[in-house]
Scaffold this active site. Structure first.
Site, PDB file in Angstrom:
ATOM      1  N   GLY A   1      33.412  48.027  50.008  1.00 46.12           N
ATOM      2  CA  GLY A   1      32.829  47.387  50.577  1.00 46.12           C
ATOM      3  C   GLY A   1      31.069  47.813  50.384  1.00 46.12           C
TER       4      GLY A   1
ATOM      5  N   GLY B   1      30.654  48.391  47.050  1.00 44.84           N
ATOM      6  CA  GLY B   1      30.625  48.314  45.343  1.00 44.84           C
ATOM      7  C   GLY B   1      29.700  47.216  45.025  1.00 44.84           C
ATOM      8  N   GLN B   2      29.510  46.775  43.498  1.00 49.40           N
ATOM      9  CA  GLN B   2      28.725  45.402  42.889  1.00 49.40           C
ATOM     10  C   GLN B   2      29.225  44.103  43.787  1.00 49.40           C
ATOM     11  OE1 GLN B   2      30.225  44.501  38.995  1.00 49.40           O
ATOM     12  NE2 GLN B   2      28.442  43.189  38.664  1.00 49.40           N
TER      13      GLN B   2
ATOM     14  N   ILE C   1      33.970  54.185  50.390  1.00 47.88           N
ATOM     15  CA  ILE C   1      33.835  56.287  50.814  1.00 47.88           C
ATOM     16  C   ILE C   1      32.926  56.574  50.487  1.00 47.88           C
ATOM     17  CG2 ILE C   1      36.483  56.655  50.562  1.00 47.88           C
ATOM     18  CD1 ILE C   1      35.770  57.708  47.615  1.00 47.88           C
ATOM     19  N   ARG C   2      31.832  55.686  49.877  1.00 50.95           N
ATOM     20  CA  ARG C   2      30.520  56.402  49.671  1.00 50.95           C
ATOM     21  C   ARG C   2      29.302  55.886  50.799  1.00 50.95           C
ATOM     22  NH1 ARG C   2      29.788  52.195  44.715  1.00 50.95           N
ATOM     23  NH2 ARG C   2      27.388  51.916  45.191  1.00 50.95           N
TER      24      ARG C   2
ATOM     25  N   TYR D   1      42.530  50.788  33.314  1.00 48.25           N
ATOM     26  CA  TYR D   1      42.134  49.784  34.270  1.00 48.25           C
ATOM     27  C   TYR D   1      43.179  48.761  34.169  1.00 48.25           C
ATOM     28  CZ  TYR D   1      38.856  46.233  35.984  1.00 48.25           C
ATOM     29  OH  TYR D   1      37.992  45.377  36.742  1.00 48.25           O
TER      30      TYR D   1
ATOM     31  N   LYS E   1      45.603  46.927  36.666  1.00 42.66           N
ATOM     32  CA  LYS E   1      45.557  45.048  36.939  1.00 42.66           C
ATOM     33  C   LYS E   1      46.410  44.137  37.302  1.00 42.66           C
ATOM     34  CE  LYS E   1      41.752  46.104  39.147  1.00 42.66           C
ATOM     35  NZ  LYS E   1      41.778  45.263  40.777  1.00 42.66           N
TER      36      LYS E   1
ATOM     37  N   ILE F   1      31.205  40.599  35.635  1.00 43.18           N
ATOM     38  CA  ILE F   1      30.284  39.821  36.594  1.00 43.18           C
ATOM     39  C   ILE F   1      28.725  40.109  36.687  1.00 43.18           C
ATOM     40  CG2 ILE F   1      29.893  40.088  39.116  1.00 43.18           C
ATOM     41  CD1 ILE F   1      32.324  38.361  37.827  1.00 43.18           C
TER      42      ILE F   1
END
Ligand code: SER
Length: 318
Positions: free
Chosen positions: A11, A13-14, A37-38, A145, A149, A175
């Site tokens: 939540g 993140g970018q 986790i930040r 990655y 996905k 994005i």
């Protein structure tokens, strides 16, 4: 569905940062549980409602959190992106797959109604037609990655049919956003270029000229995400893998748009390992299915996005 009780992982993140703020507005701050986790949590997240540390790699933590807060909807955004993923492919698999499996397992055990698990244009890869890549095509990702996905898309489909878990997802293009910086992706250059244009009037691009990639502005990304989650399931032909698109550009195209607003701006090129990742991705995406099934339509083209980005960032960096 009764009242939504929403868990957002990643939540901070970018995408998570701006999506979480929008979810709070739409469903009420009390019903949105933002996690990451930040340690470096921006004020708009920390002060506007619930924020908790949560590690999706820890099944017990996720399970207890979902039970305690009676979560019925999950936006599972915690992931390692393409650039970082190539620096440590084993960690990328671990976080993206084991994290998602924990979330799926907890969701099924606790009868969570809906999960959003994003996919990406990284799910395609070399050897497929790169222009207007169709909704249904062969997926041959060459980055770790991208591999995670495609696996996420398939897992979402699998759990939908096996357990009726309503999993939804979009194959996001790159994005572009003004609120939170992206972290460790290949398309990060398309955000960095704006910061450097405003601060230094110059940008050295790690993606070479002549490398077009599909892109989207954050307000459209959020609209697409929430609209897909709100769509009547009866209208959906796909689940975790809807193509979405807005516009495509190469570094020289976005540089030309920036120059219209900041005439002194210059660009040069010093491609690094991310060039190879970019070259394995499509140049444009056919999103007809999303347009037909849930009325997807972007609001921003490249020019409108550039003007808005420069306006917002200039104020932010003042
Ligand atoms: N923006 C992502 C990346 O560059 C693509 O999904 O990794």
């Amino acid at each position: 569905m009764n009242m939504k009780r929403i868990l957002v992982s990643g939540g901070v993140g970018q995408i998570g940062t701006e999506l979480s703020v929008e979810l709070r507005k739409k469903y009420g701050a009390d019903n949105v549980f933002i996690t990451d986790i930040r340690e470096d949590v921006p004020a708009i997240i920390k002060e506007g409602g619930h924020y908790n540390k949560l590690n999706v790699m820890n099944y017990d933590e996720v399970s207890n959190f979902v039970k305690k807060n009676e979560i019925n909807t999950i936006y599972h955004l915690a992931a390692i992106l393409s650039g970082k993923g190539e620096e440590n492919p084993f960690l990328c698999w671990d976080v993206n797959m084991n994290g998602s499996m924990n979330v799926f397992k907890v969701a099924i055990e606790n009868k969570v109604k809906q999960i959003f698990l994003p996919s990406s244009m990284a799910a395609w890869g070399l050897g497929i037609p790169s222009e207007n890549v169709p909704q249904e095509s062969i997926m041959r990702p060459t980055s770790m990655y991208g591999v995670t996905k495609v696996a996420g898309e398939r897992l979402g489909e699998y759990f939908f049919y096996k357990y009726g878990l309503d999993t939804r997802g979009l194959r996001y293009p790159g994005i572009i956003s003004s609120e939170a910086l992206p972290g460790g992706g290949t398309t990060d250059y398309a955000v960095e270029i704006f910061y450097e244009a405003i601060k230094n009037k110059h940008y050295t691009s790690y993606i070479n000229k002549g490398t077009p990639l599909p892109m989207m502005y954050m307000p459209d990304c959020i609209k697409a995400t929430i609209d897909l989650m709100e769509a009547d399931i009866k209208t959906l032909r796909y689940h975790g893998d809807y193509n979405v698109a807005a516009f495509s550009f190469a570094p020289e195209d976005i540089a030309a748009e920036i120059k219209k607003v900041i005439p002194e701006f210059t660009i040069d090129y010093k491609p690094d390992f991310r060039q190879q990742i970019a070259e394995s991705w499509p140049t444009s995406i056919d999103d007809t299915a999303a347009r037909q099934d849930w009325n997807w339509k972007p609001n921003f083209d490249i020019t409108a996005m550039t003007v808005d980005m420069i306006d917002k960032l200039s104020k932010k960096l003042m």
